[in-house]
Design an enzyme around this catalytic site. Sequence first.
Site, short mmCIF file in Angstrom:
data_model
loop_
_atom_site.label_atom_id
_atom_site.label_comp_id
_atom_site.label_asym_id
_atom_site.label_seq_id
_atom_site.Cartn_x
_atom_site.Cartn_y
_atom_site.Cartn_z
CG PHE A 147 88.86 10.13 17.35
CD1 PHE A 147 89.73 9.04 17.31
CD2 PHE A 147 88.86 10.96 18.47
CE1 PHE A 147 90.59 8.78 18.38
CE2 PHE A 147 89.72 10.70 19.54
CZ PHE A 147 90.57 9.61 19.50
CD GLU A 148 83.78 5.92 20.67
OE1 GLU A 148 84.36 6.30 21.71
OE2 GLU A 148 82.58 6.17 20.44
N PRO A 149 86.97 7.99 20.78
CG PRO A 149 86.52 9.70 22.30
CD PRO A 149 86.07 9.14 20.98
CG ASP A 173 88.80 4.87 16.79
OD1 ASP A 173 88.41 3.68 16.72
OD2 ASP A 173 88.18 5.81 16.26
#
Length: 491
Positions: A259-261, A266
């Site tokens: 996950f890449e906020p 995403d």
Amino acid sequence: MKVYSPIPPLLLMVSILIFLVACQPQEKFQELNSEQLSGAFEKYKEESINQRRFKHAEVMPLVRSRTGEEFQVEEIGKSVEGRSIFQMTWGNGPTKLLLWSQMHGNESTATMALFDLFNFIEGKADEFEELRTFLKNELTIRFIPIVNPDGMNRWIRRNALDIDLNRDAISLASPEAVLLKNARDTFSPDFGFNLHDQSTFYTVGETEKPATISVLAPAYNYETEVNDVRKKAMQVIVGMNEMLQDLVPGQVGKYNDAFEPRAFGDNIQKWGTSTILIESGGYPNDPEKQEIRKLNFIAMLHAMQQIANRSYEKKSLEDYYSIPDNSFRLMDVIIRNLNLKKGVFEYKADIGIKRKESDLMGDFFVTGSIDDMGDLSIFYGYDELDASDLEIVQGEVYEEPFENPESLSKQEAIELMRMGYLAIKVKEGKALHGLPLLVLKNQSRIPSMISTGNVPNFFLAKNGDLKYALVNGYLIDLEKPKDVDFKQRMM
Ligand SMILES: [Zn+2]
């Protein structure tokens, strides 16, 4: 007196069965196979684009000229440097798709395929008309080709503020990121296609095959959970992968799903749009990515027909998880078991070479240097050579200077190389040339260092006969040279 008459059990069962069948998603359309979709590409390819590096102004006419019955074309805003960013909308169906390309300026493969798709959409009354009508009635498709036109013109990843738009989905410091966020929020698409290019050095798992296309249904949290939104994206990917396996077996990988906020993919998944990442990687002998462009076209069109047909709903998540993860195991050239000497040491080592592009005066040149050496048995090369029984021979500089690099054809250059010359001298000439050997103007000697970070230039001979040349990261078989577009700089 009989007041109550139960439905006979058999009739009840039949009724339930009919009800259940009626509730199943119905496939309304006979989907086109990989061969038919390949045919559509050949017919509708946008011929004015045939290499990766094109400028915004060159393709804007292909967007602006489309205002008409088929497309609704709207300028949604401008980049930092004032270049127009457009959205184009097609179709009248209930299911909404948003496709955006080139938020990283130097990733243009999908943009080329979008222009091919626009041509397809506008085609008329041919063997694809049934598909076109079906998509048009089932889907509303919105395209944002080239989210980062300033980066595109500089051929860099980031925008003119030096911000990576794909880390700006939350902070929204860049006008281009604001436009993309607004486009998603106002349209609320059911499906999103996030279109990128990845390094050509990715492999499919630990195999020697390049990850020509990588796919991902991005995670929407650190736990990488799967909700209904992400599940749909995974199912569409399964269908795309099945189609791609027909065309490039073993060359589809799964991108890292951490996950890449800060990333758009995403977050768009998180905001409720089933999001599919397509990454265009490498394909042998396709530096301009024209084969991969075709695969993009086919994968996107297939995804559209699957979504319109709801056929993706039958795909299993197991088949998504079984797509191998990307590894980073490729190099441009690997020479194995090279016989080397240093002082009293005689030893064998593999050398692995990666080529990189550098910009120069609106064009670019390639430099190939040693990325790693030693035991490279876990790596693969697009070109590989076992040099166990070959010896290194230093190349010579041809004495008589030529007027300029154009005085010599590629074939004549190869002839000189067969005679032991690895470089020519020229009196004048532009900075770049397309010859397979080195062209010297300002220096008189051939640089050749066999160590990491350096550019090796030498011949490989067998019993004194020159067999191969290694020039600036290009491995050239002197007996059967391949047709390569060399992009070298004069030295
Ligand atoms: Zn990218």
